[in-house]
Design an enzyme around this catalytic site. Structure first.
Site, PDB file in Angstrom:
ATOM      1  N   ASN A 114      15.224   7.882 -12.784  1.00 48.40           N
ATOM      2  CA  ASN A 114      15.707   9.423 -13.593  1.00 48.40           C
ATOM      3  C   ASN A 114      16.201   9.570 -12.967  1.00 48.40           C
ATOM      4  OD1 ASN A 114      13.040   9.871 -13.100  1.00 48.40           O
ATOM      5  ND2 ASN A 114      12.506  10.161 -15.577  1.00 48.40           N
ATOM      6  N   HIS A 117      13.585  15.593 -11.623  1.00 45.68           N
ATOM      7  CA  HIS A 117      12.487  16.121 -11.976  1.00 45.68           C
ATOM      8  C   HIS A 117      12.361  16.896 -12.484  1.00 45.68           C
ATOM      9  CE1 HIS A 117       7.913  16.695 -12.324  1.00 45.68           C
ATOM     10  NE2 HIS A 117       8.817  17.807 -11.831  1.00 45.68           N
ATOM     11  N   GLU A 128       4.420  23.096  -8.319  1.00 44.21           N
ATOM     12  CA  GLU A 128       5.050  22.371  -7.668  1.00 44.21           C
ATOM     13  C   GLU A 128       5.954  22.726  -6.705  1.00 44.21           C
ATOM     14  OE1 GLU A 128       4.856  19.069 -11.439  1.00 44.21           O
ATOM     15  OE2 GLU A 128       7.198  20.259 -11.148  1.00 44.21           O
TER      16      GLU A 128
HETATM   17  P1  CMP Z   1       8.778  13.008 -13.999  1.00 48.36           P
HETATM   18  O1  CMP Z   1       9.356  13.243 -15.702  1.00 48.36           O
HETATM   19  O2  CMP Z   1      10.148  13.513 -13.329  1.00 48.36           O
HETATM   20  O3  CMP Z   1       7.503  12.159 -13.571  1.00 48.36           O
HETATM   21  C1  CMP Z   1       6.871  11.755 -14.077  1.00 48.36           C
HETATM   22  C2  CMP Z   1       7.355  10.070 -13.330  1.00 48.36           C
HETATM   23  O4  CMP Z   1       6.744   8.928 -13.748  1.00 48.36           O
HETATM   24  C3  CMP Z   1       8.782  10.564 -14.231  1.00 48.36           C
HETATM   25  O5  CMP Z   1       9.972  11.513 -13.955  1.00 48.36           O
HETATM   26  C4  CMP Z   1       9.172   8.725 -14.160  1.00 48.36           C
HETATM   27  O6  CMP Z   1       9.882   8.738 -13.087  1.00 48.36           O
HETATM   28  C5  CMP Z   1       8.237   7.586 -14.080  1.00 48.36           C
HETATM   29  N1  CMP Z   1       7.512   7.027 -15.664  1.00 48.36           N
HETATM   30  C6  CMP Z   1       7.405   7.723 -16.668  1.00 48.36           C
HETATM   31  N2  CMP Z   1       6.871   6.527 -17.086  1.00 48.36           N
HETATM   32  C7  CMP Z   1       7.627   5.744 -16.504  1.00 48.36           C
HETATM   33  C8  CMP Z   1       6.970   4.038 -17.478  1.00 48.36           C
HETATM   34  N3  CMP Z   1       6.686   3.498 -18.323  1.00 48.36           N
HETATM   35  N4  CMP Z   1       7.376   3.087 -16.283  1.00 48.36           N
HETATM   36  C9  CMP Z   1       7.785   3.787 -14.789  1.00 48.36           C
HETATM   37  N5  CMP Z   1       7.476   5.197 -14.692  1.00 48.36           N
HETATM   38  C10 CMP Z   1       7.307   6.173 -15.320  1.00 48.36           C
END
Ligand code: CMP
Length: 134
Positions: A114, A117, A128
């Protein structure tokens, strides 16, 4: 009271796809000042430690592998009410839910990959930021 700093990473998917410049532009155009910035790569151990809070989640292994597979950009950003303002700018974790004009709407490809962060609290922003800049 809210502090005025947050922490961000441009994740491996966005770096691989050539979006460092585009994402940094969106960040500075939104009024954030870049306080610290570096291109680096997480080891597996680094990624495990950074995401330790998610160690019981089913996606933890996938997350660690993804976050250590290539370079990332780490940065500390400054703006009034930075944590909340930056989370608005990046949009929902799942890009399918991210609204128009957000970084994840433009650059993220899936809930796992995504693009960026953003810290979820002032306390985590400090932890962090210290993880990368000490
Ligand atoms: P972020 O919120 O930056 O930090 C936690 C990360 O976990 C999130 O971004 C995603 O990259 C990953 N993440 C969260 N939910 C899922 C999911 N259902 N499947 C795979 N990766 C996830």
């Amino acid at each position: 009271m809210a502090t005025n700093r947050t922490f961000t990473m441009i994740k491996p998917d966005a770096v691989e796809n050539g979006h460092i410049g585009g994402i940094l532009s969106m960040i500075t155009e939104a009024g954030f000042r870049i306080v610290s910035l570096k291109l680096t790569q997480l080891t597996t151990a680094d990624a495990k430690a950074f995401y330790a809070v998610h160690s019981e989640r089913p996606f933890y292994g996938e997350l660690v592998e993804f976050m250590s597979r290539g370079p990332i950009v780490a940065a500390i950003l400054e703006k009034d009410n930075a944590v909340e303002e930056f989370r608005k700018l990046i949009g929902a974790t799942n890009p399918a839910d991210a609204v128009e004009g957000t970084i994840r709407k433009k650059y993220a490809t899936s809930v796992g990959e995504n693009a960026v962060h953003g810290s979820d609290s002032d306390e985590n922003a400090k932890i962090e930021g210290d993880f990368f800049f000490n």
